[in-house]
Design a protein around this motif. Structure first.
Motif, PDB file in Angstrom:
ATOM      1  N   VAL A   1     -45.436  26.311  27.194  1.00 62.37           N
ATOM      2  CA  VAL A   1     -44.877  24.990  27.447  1.00 62.37           C
ATOM      3  C   VAL A   1     -44.856  24.240  26.126  1.00 62.37           C
ATOM      4  CG1 VAL A   1     -45.113  22.813  28.689  1.00 62.37           C
ATOM      5  CG2 VAL A   1     -45.731  24.960  29.818  1.00 62.37           C
ATOM      6  N   ILE A   2     -43.693  23.643  25.782  1.00 60.25           N
ATOM      7  CA  ILE A   2     -43.552  22.908  24.530  1.00 60.25           C
ATOM      8  C   ILE A   2     -42.974  21.537  24.809  1.00 60.25           C
ATOM      9  CG2 ILE A   2     -43.286  25.021  23.179  1.00 60.25           C
ATOM     10  CD1 ILE A   2     -40.300  24.535  23.138  1.00 60.25           C
ATOM     11  N   ARG A   3     -42.801  20.774  23.727  1.00 59.16           N
ATOM     12  CA  ARG A   3     -42.268  19.415  23.834  1.00 59.16           C
ATOM     13  C   ARG A   3     -43.105  18.584  24.823  1.00 59.16           C
ATOM     14  NH1 ARG A   3     -36.724  18.653  22.266  1.00 59.16           N
ATOM     15  NH2 ARG A   3     -36.472  19.819  20.322  1.00 59.16           N
ATOM     16  N   ARG A   4     -44.440  18.625  24.607  1.00 57.44           N
ATOM     17  CA  ARG A   4     -45.352  17.842  25.431  1.00 57.44           C
ATOM     18  C   ARG A   4     -45.186  18.134  26.925  1.00 57.44           C
ATOM     19  NH1 ARG A   4     -45.003  11.858  22.538  1.00 57.44           N
ATOM     20  NH2 ARG A   4     -45.634  12.548  20.459  1.00 57.44           N
ATOM     21  N   GLY A   5     -44.959  19.388  27.237  1.00 55.91           N
ATOM     22  CA  GLY A   5     -44.880  19.801  28.629  1.00 55.91           C
ATOM     23  C   GLY A   5     -43.529  19.651  29.280  1.00 55.91           C
ATOM     24  N   SER A   6     -42.531  19.144  28.557  1.00 52.42           N
ATOM     25  CA  SER A   6     -41.220  18.942  29.185  1.00 52.42           C
ATOM     26  C   SER A   6     -40.375  20.198  29.166  1.00 52.42           C
ATOM     27  CB  SER A   6     -40.484  17.808  28.469  1.00 52.42           C
ATOM     28  OG  SER A   6     -40.212  18.162  27.117  1.00 52.42           O
TER      29      SER A   6
ATOM     30  N   SER B   1     -40.620  22.866   9.308  1.00 53.39           N
ATOM     31  CA  SER B   1     -39.548  21.879   9.428  1.00 53.39           C
ATOM     32  C   SER B   1     -40.139  20.479   9.500  1.00 53.39           C
ATOM     33  CB  SER B   1     -38.710  22.150  10.685  1.00 53.39           C
ATOM     34  OG  SER B   1     -37.781  21.101  10.896  1.00 53.39           O
ATOM     35  N   PRO B   2     -39.611  19.553   8.709  1.00 50.71           N
ATOM     36  CA  PRO B   2     -40.122  18.177   8.782  1.00 50.71           C
ATOM     37  C   PRO B   2     -39.572  17.414   9.986  1.00 50.71           C
ATOM     38  CG  PRO B   2     -38.377  18.315   7.145  1.00 50.71           C
ATOM     39  CD  PRO B   2     -38.608  19.716   7.638  1.00 50.71           C
ATOM     40  N   ASN B   3     -38.544  17.948  10.632  1.00 48.01           N
ATOM     41  CA  ASN B   3     -37.879  17.222  11.716  1.00 48.01           C
ATOM     42  C   ASN B   3     -38.122  17.828  13.091  1.00 48.01           C
ATOM     43  OD1 ASN B   3     -36.636  15.556   9.709  1.00 48.01           O
ATOM     44  ND2 ASN B   3     -35.125  17.188   9.386  1.00 48.01           N
ATOM     45  N   SER B   4     -38.818  18.967  13.154  1.00 46.98           N
ATOM     46  CA  SER B   4     -39.048  19.618  14.441  1.00 46.98           C
ATOM     47  C   SER B   4     -40.366  20.347  14.395  1.00 46.98           C
ATOM     48  CB  SER B   4     -37.909  20.592  14.758  1.00 46.98           C
ATOM     49  OG  SER B   4     -37.905  21.666  13.823  1.00 46.98           O
ATOM     50  N   GLU B   5     -40.683  21.054  15.502  1.00 47.11           N
ATOM     51  CA  GLU B   5     -41.933  21.780  15.581  1.00 47.11           C
ATOM     52  C   GLU B   5     -41.818  23.206  15.068  1.00 47.11           C
ATOM     53  OE1 GLU B   5     -40.155  22.023  19.796  1.00 47.11           O
ATOM     54  OE2 GLU B   5     -39.934  20.861  17.972  1.00 47.11           O
TER      55      GLU B   5
END
Length: 586
Positions: free
Chosen positions: A155-160, A251-255
């Motif tokens: 699960v990524i993006r804080r669970g979303s 990446s400075p803009n993503s995970e």
């Protein structure tokens, strides 16, 4: 009787033997022109430069490889960000206008196909059931409808968002996808998409994963994800562990964190490239420094050899610089200074004296100096018994009985008293054995002076422990006595030290009347320098003595009574006189 077979010679052994013979021949040739320590020093200097060049090439090659790995990892990151941007856009556009979350109509499928067509890295887009684990419809076609995806792996993006790492659609193409789903919409990305990123790098493994322990998104080749995460935690962008070269780019803009993994051969190739440019430079530098050392040695040795050949010719002679009494202005003696005429000019005494000391021939030079002084000055000193001549002795002369035997012979040959001679010894000559020799010289009646005081390492304890009679102040301090500054203060301190030890003083290098006035006011007794007279021949010294002391010039008579005569060459004693001094010196 069967003949015995003769084995063929080993080609490698023959080559090694030939190389060894060549090296032996080269070594023997070098030994003819330089001693073994010099040859070994030149060889060590060359090898040190080559070794340093090899080490520098290894460091430079590794640094270049690491920089290149970091740059390529940034290129992989660009591909990962491109794929991530397409996933985000596809999910945003595909989720618009959904009429029902439990069914998928033709309008929904048409919209999914339209979105799918816009993004080249997307393998398919699908609508999922409310539980998010089954396909309702997709751009794969009806064969994939109803396919169960199962529970998400991450699960990524804080669970979303949920990620299925490996999904296979057997009814469609049987290949693996990784799937990102959110709010009933799933995006399928072919795992072979990594092959499109830096496709020309066939020896590299690469991919991207989610930072902070997230899942691997895609990858190509074999790699150690644990080592990559450890590198990420260390904050490095590249590292080489001796087996693999790793490069990271977050990446400075993503995970996303992109990586690249090279085998050790890539690092070795970079090191080889650096060696190709640096080793020739190291060889040139090593040869240059070795040649410089060799030439310097040859120069010194050739100076010493030439001096040895010139000693008993008129090219080596003595010049005499007058020493005056500052209190009366009268000339009280002179310092004997050796001169060597070579080619069209004079060789600096600092140069050939150093060369003679290093070559071990200084005792021979000193013996010749004493012979020339006896030849030049004996008659003058008999006529003017109040005068003296100063003779310089080196530390080498004082470490044995050479100096005492030579001075004993000088007195015997000339018939002069020891008070007619001052013996000058440099400050740097002081040591225990030299102290004993100085005591023996003074016991003969010679006065001993410390020459060039202030430029060596003697201290108050040294002066107190060694019995001397005079102290000669070096010209470097005399030049500053009429000025202000640290050098002038040192000169004043030297004068005060000599007075406290009850030593008479001779100031060297006096060139101006102001310097002479300062020295007189400071209590310095004697001086020498261009103000009073430059080094010159013994005849010029006679004339100067007549001028300063008010006596008529004395015609030069026989130098060594009945034992000496001139053989037609300036400064060459008769064989009998020379043999007397040589026998006295051992």
């Amino acid at each position: 009787m069967p003949s015995a077979s003769i084995p063929a010679p080993d080609a490698g052994r023959l080559a090694r033997g030939k190389s060894s013979r060549k090296f032996a021949v080269l070594w023997l040739r070098l030994r003819h022109v330089a001693p073994a320590p010099i040859v070994m020093a030149c060889l060590a200097l060359f090898l040190a430069c080559m070794g340093g060049s090899a080490w520098l090439a290894s460091r430079q090659g590794l640094q270049r490889a690491e920089r290149r790995a970091a740059e390529l990892a940034a290129g992989v990151r660009g591909g990962a960000e491109r794929i991530g941007a397409q996933i985000d856009a596809a999910m945003a556009q595909g989720s618009r206008g959904i009429a029902s979350t439990t069914s998928c109509g033709s309008a929904d499928l048409s919209r999914l196909q339209s979105v799918h067509a816009r993004y080249s890295d997307i393998g398919a887009i699908a609508r999922l059931n409310p539980a998010g684990d089954r396909i309702l419809c997709s751009t794969f076609g009806p064969d994939a409808d109803g396919l169960l995806l199962g529970p998400a792996d991450d699960v990524i993006r804080r669970g979303s968002r949920r990620v299925h790492r490996r999904v296979v659609i057997p009814a469609v193409d049987g290949v693996e996808y990784f799937v990102v789903s959110e709010a009933g919409l799933a995006v399928f990305v072919h795992r072979s998409v990594a092959a499109t990123i830096l496709a020309t790098l066939q020896d590299a493994s690469l991919g991207a994963y989610i930072r902070d322990g997230g899942p691997l998104l895609f990858g190509r080749g074999a790699f150690d994800l644990g080592a990559l995460r450890a590198l990420e935690r260390g904050g490095a962008s590249a590292a080489f562990d001796g087996h693999r070269l790793l490069g990271l780019s977050a990446s400075p803009n993503s995970e996303y964190v992109a990586f690249i993994d090279f085998p050790a051969a890539r690092v070795q190739a970079s090191i080889d490239d650096a060696r190709a440019s640096l080793l020739p430079l190291g060889a040139v530098l090593g040869l240059s420094l070795a040649l410089l050392l060799f030439v310097s040695y040859r120069n010194l040795s050739s100076v010493a050899a030439s001096l040895t050949r010139a000693l008993y010719t008129d090219r080596v002679y003595m010049a005499y610089q007058p020493i005056v009494d500052l209190r009366t202005g009268r000339c009280i003696g002179a310092e004997a200074l050796v001169r060597w005429k070579r080619g069209g000019g004079l060789v600096s005494p600092q140069r050939f004296i150093v060369a003679a000391e290093r070559a071990g021939i200084m005792p021979v030079v000193t013996r010749r100096i004493v012979q020339l002084v006896a030849l030049d000055i004996a008659d003058l000193l008999r006529t003017h018994p109040e005068l003296h001549v100063s003779i310089n002795f080196s530390a080498t002369d004082l470490r044995s009985d050479h100096a005492v035997d030579l001075l004993t012979g000088l007195l015997r040959v000339t018939g002069l008293p020891a008070t007619s001679f001052w013996i000058e010894i440099t400050e740097t000559s002081f040591e225990a054995q030299v102290s004993q020799t100085i005591d023996r010289i003074r016991a003969l009646g010679f006065r001993v002076a410390i020459d060039d005081f202030g430029t060596g390492y003697a201290n108050l304890g040294t002066l107190a422990s060694i019995e001397v009679d005079l102290l000669k102040i070096d010209r470097s301090f005399v030049q500053s006595v009429a000025q202000t500054g640290q050098a002038a203060e040192v000169a004043a301190a030297i004068i005060g030290l000599a007075r406290s030890l009850d030593l008479e003083m001779v100031a060297e290098g006096v060139e101006t009347q102001a310097q002479a006035d300062f020295l007189i006011d400071s209590g310095v007794q004697f001086a020498q320098g261009w103000l009073f007279g430059r080094p010159a021949s013994v005849d010029a010294l006679r004339a100067l003595i007549a001028q300063k002391n008010g006596n008529p010039p004395v015609q030069k008579g026989r130098a060594l009574q009945e034992h000496a005569s001139l053989d037609g060459r300036r400064g060459v004693a008769a064989p009998q006189a020379s043999r007397v001094l040589e026998h006295a010196a051992g």
